[in-house]
Every structure is written in structure tokens, then in C-alpha cells.
Scaffold this motif. Structure first.
Motif, PDB file in Angstrom:
ATOM      1  N   SER A 186      35.175  14.649 -22.514  1.00 43.79           N
ATOM      2  CA  SER A 186      35.423  14.294 -21.110  1.00 43.79           C
ATOM      3  C   SER A 186      36.358  15.319 -20.474  1.00 43.79           C
ATOM      4  O   SER A 186      37.436  15.589 -21.001  1.00 43.79           O
ATOM      5  CB  SER A 186      36.033  12.897 -21.010  1.00 43.79           C
ATOM      6  OG  SER A 186      37.201  12.808 -21.789  1.00 43.79           O
ATOM      7  N   PRO A 187      35.936  15.899 -19.341  1.00 49.32           N
ATOM      8  CA  PRO A 187      36.779  16.884 -18.651  1.00 49.32           C
ATOM      9  C   PRO A 187      37.876  16.206 -17.848  1.00 49.32           C
ATOM     10  O   PRO A 187      37.761  15.032 -17.472  1.00 49.32           O
ATOM     11  CB  PRO A 187      35.790  17.594 -17.733  1.00 49.32           C
ATOM     12  CG  PRO A 187      34.740  16.572 -17.448  1.00 49.32           C
ATOM     13  CD  PRO A 187      34.633  15.719 -18.697  1.00 49.32           C
ATOM     14  N   TYR A 196      32.134  21.494 -18.447  1.00 48.78           N
ATOM     15  CA  TYR A 196      31.257  20.409 -18.875  1.00 48.78           C
ATOM     16  C   TYR A 196      29.826  20.620 -18.368  1.00 48.78           C
ATOM     17  O   TYR A 196      28.856  20.449 -19.118  1.00 48.78           O
ATOM     18  CB  TYR A 196      31.796  19.063 -18.379  1.00 48.78           C
ATOM     19  CG  TYR A 196      30.891  17.901 -18.701  1.00 48.78           C
ATOM     20  CD1 TYR A 196      30.990  17.232 -19.912  1.00 48.78           C
ATOM     21  CD2 TYR A 196      29.901  17.498 -17.790  1.00 48.78           C
ATOM     22  CE1 TYR A 196      30.141  16.180 -20.216  1.00 48.78           C
ATOM     23  CE2 TYR A 196      29.045  16.447 -18.094  1.00 48.78           C
ATOM     24  CZ  TYR A 196      29.169  15.802 -19.307  1.00 48.78           C
ATOM     25  OH  TYR A 196      28.322  14.774 -19.617  1.00 48.78           O
ATOM     26  N   ASN A 200      26.587  20.921 -20.498  1.00 43.51           N
ATOM     27  CA  ASN A 200      25.555  19.915 -20.279  1.00 43.51           C
ATOM     28  C   ASN A 200      24.179  20.559 -20.092  1.00 43.51           C
ATOM     29  O   ASN A 200      23.162  20.037 -20.560  1.00 43.51           O
ATOM     30  CB  ASN A 200      25.910  19.062 -19.057  1.00 43.51           C
ATOM     31  CG  ASN A 200      24.906  17.968 -18.803  1.00 43.51           C
ATOM     32  OD1 ASN A 200      24.125  18.041 -17.852  1.00 43.51           O
ATOM     33  ND2 ASN A 200      24.911  16.944 -19.637  1.00 43.51           N
TER      34      ASN A 200
END
Length: 349
Positions: A186-187, A196, A200
Motif C-alpha cells: 500500500s502506497p 504502485y 500494477n
């Protein structure tokens, strides 16, 4: 190798005389190198007699490596085998993706006639192996309290991201494995959201292992190079292609003062501190945090301990608990091998 009282491991077989003078093969199966050792148990400890490394990818199966180790060293009538594998172990079976092998305890018993075989996740094995470390093998990042007074967390970035722990039962530490490295990353900041999104597009689901591993270090570097446009010296590109990526990044940061490499390491260590915080909170590891794995060992001299600690203890409500937890960096790199042998020597229900 004798048990360190700092790690009061639950190993009831230490008091059983039937476990003395037992011959054991310990094995640490890894993506690049598989290490085997020949041990003999005595007086609640282990003595290693032989240790050999084998290039994993050159063998079709672990059984082939095991046969070669036995033949190379003319071993006969070895009683037990302890294996550390980079993946989950369920009902004596494991299928580690990095190895491409199907591992089954019952098949090894049939093929090699060991009286006992134990197969552990490599981080659980490492947790046992830490029980025979000397105090000089522990590099304190922050010290307060004692390891045995609560659960202990283990964070180990290398080829993958190993996460494990010790449950403290009030008297003993009981190691256990997790697959926490595959939980989602989690950023926190705008730049991390960009990172991210970059990951992704590559992976779909972004796990902490995509950030805190050898591949993760490369992901941070190429994000800085390709998205944030930090310049990469031409000579460095050649070194990174042909050499050990972690070592080359470290050398370029420390010896050549290359900015993109320094930012890569700083970013990696900030993420390491954050996931250390996550793991410590999830395990309520008031007894301590142990940082192991290939990468922290290789970049140990670069780590700013005060800066790491300040990043680690940031929390919404739990900073008081976090600031009282001791943190140690493990300097020894054979804990999984030794731990697999120690477990099969002395663990019993």
C-alpha cells in the motif's frame, strides 16, 4: 553450535538422550544455490562436519542433489533429513514456484530410507537456526528489553520476502511461518502512488515482495530511471546487466556516489522500515524484531540505524509500543540450513 539462552526455543527433544549422536543431513533449497550440510547431534547442540553448495538450476530434482551430496562425501546410514524450502509446506508436501520442483516427504523416505524427515518453510527453519546464533551475530539497530519477553517478528528480504515469527508461550519461543510477503503493498505518498501504478501495470496485484526483494530493488531502480527520469551512467548500465544487481547498486551508491543508486537504497530501506512496522504490529511482537535475508546483509554498512528506527516507529496509535521493541540485524547467512537440522534433531510433539 549450542543454543543461545537469548532464544529459549521450544525443543523438548534436547532432553531426550535418544537424540544424541544422531547423523543428520540439513538442506536449504534456494533458487540459485542449494546448500547441504552433514551434522551430528550431541549435548543439546549440533556439530557440522561437511557443507557443500550446488547450483540449483543444474539439477532436475532435489533428489539428484541429495544423491550427489551423499556420494561426494561417502555418507552411509544417515538417520535424518531436515529441509528448508522457499514456499508453504502442507501435509509434508511443497511446490515452491521458484524451484519448479514437487517435494514430498514420503517419497524421500521411500527413496533414501531416512528414519525421519522434516520439511519446513525456509523462514520457519531460519527462526530455529537463529536459536544457535552467537550474540556477535546480532547487530543491534535499537535495543530495549529482552527478546524472550514476548512474540518476535522476523523480516527477511532476499530472492523473495520471507516473513515469520516466534510465538512466546510464557516460557518458550515457538517459531512459525507466514506468507505475509504476498500481502498487498500500500502506497502512502503521491510518488508512491505513481510507483504502485507502475507496478500494477506489470503485476496486476502488487505484493510487498514486488518491493522488498531482489526483484523489488530492481523495480524501485527502474521506476526511478524510467518514470522519474533519474539519469543512469552508461558504465553503470553495463555493470548492472553483467554483475550482481544488489552488490552493484550498493557499490555505486557508496563508492561512486551515484544519486539514483542512493535514492534506490534509501527508498528500499524506508519500505523495509514500514513493512517491519506492519509485521511487528500484526504479530504484537513486543519481544523483538529480527531483520535477516541476503539484501540487508549485503547493504548493512549503508543502513542508517537512527533513520531506520525513526521511520519504523511511525504509527497512528501504537508508537509507544513500537519504541520499546528491540531490533536486531542478523549477520549470519546459514540460519535456514542450521535450523532445518536443529529441528529434525530435537523437535518432538
Amino acid at each position: 553450535m549450542i543454543l543461545n539462552p537469548k532464544f529459549p526455543l521450544y525443543l523438548p527433544g534436547v532432553k531426550n538422550g535418544n537424540n544424541d549422536n544422531v547423523s543428520i543431513i540439513g538442506a536449504n533449497l534456494r533458487e540459485d544455490i542449494t546448500t547441504l550440510g552433514y551434522f551430528v547431534s550431541s549435548n543439546g547442540g549440533l556439530e557440522i562436519k561437511i557443507q557443500n553448495n550446488y547450483p540449483t538450476k543444474e539439477y532436475a530434482s532435489f533428489g539428484d542433489i541429495l544423491k550427489k551430496f551423499i556420494q561426494d562425501n561417502q555418507l552411509e546410514n544417515v538417520k535424518r533429513l531436515g529441509m528448508a524450502v522457499p514456499g508453504p509446506v502442507i501435509n509434508g508436501k511443497s511446490h515452491p514456484a521458484r524451484l519448479g520442483w514437487n517435494l514430498d516427504v514420503e517419497e524421500f523416505k521411500k527413496d533414501f530410507a531416512f528414519e525421519r524427515i522434516d520439511m519446513l518453510n525456509d523462514q520457519e527453519a531460519s527462526a530455529y537456526g537463529m536459536g544457535i546464533l552467537e550474540d556477535s551475530d546480532l547487530d543491534p539497530i535499537y535495543t530495549s528489553g529482552h527478546l524472550e519477553k514476548g512474540n518476535v517478528a522476523i523480516l527477511a528480504p532476499g530472492h523473495g520476502l520471507g516473513e515469520a515469527g516466534y510465538f512466546y508461550d510464557g516460557k518458550y519461543l515457538r517459531p512459525f511461518a507466514t506468507e505475509g510477503g504476498h500481502s498487498e503493498f500500500s502506497p502512502r505518498t503521491n510518488v508512491e502512488v505513481e510507483f504502485y501504478q507502475f507496478l500494477n501495470n506489470i503485476y496486476g496485484i502488487v505484493s510487498w515482495e514486488n518491493v522488498l526483494s531482489k526483484t523489488g530493488l530492481f523495480n524501485i531502480y527502474r521506476f526511478l530511471r524510467d518514470v522519474k527520469r533519474h539519469p543512469e551512467p552508461e558504465w553503470l548500465s553495463e555493470r548492472l546487466t553483467n554483475g550482481n544487481f544488489v552488490q552493484e547498486i550498493y557499490k555505486a551508491a557508496v563508492e561512486e556516489d551515484v544519486l539514483i543508486c542512493k535514492i534506490t537504497l534509501d527508498t528500499f530501506l524506508e519500505f523495509l522500515a514500514r513493512e517491519a512496522n506492519n509485521l511487528t504490529l500484526k504479530l504484537k511482537a513486543t519481544g523483538g524484531l529480527l531483520i535477516a535475508g541476503d539484501i540487508p546483509q549485503e547493504i548493512r554498512e549503508y543502513i542508517n540505524k537512527d533513520k531506520f528506527y525513526e521511520k519504523y516507529k511511525i504509527s497512528d496509535k501504537m508508537e509507544e509500543m513500537l519504541r520499546n521493541i528491540p531490533i536486531y540485524l542478523i549477520k549470519h547467512d546459514h540460519t535456514a540450513l542450521n535450523g532445518a537440522a536443529l529441528y529434525t534433531a530435537y523437535y518432538q510433539e
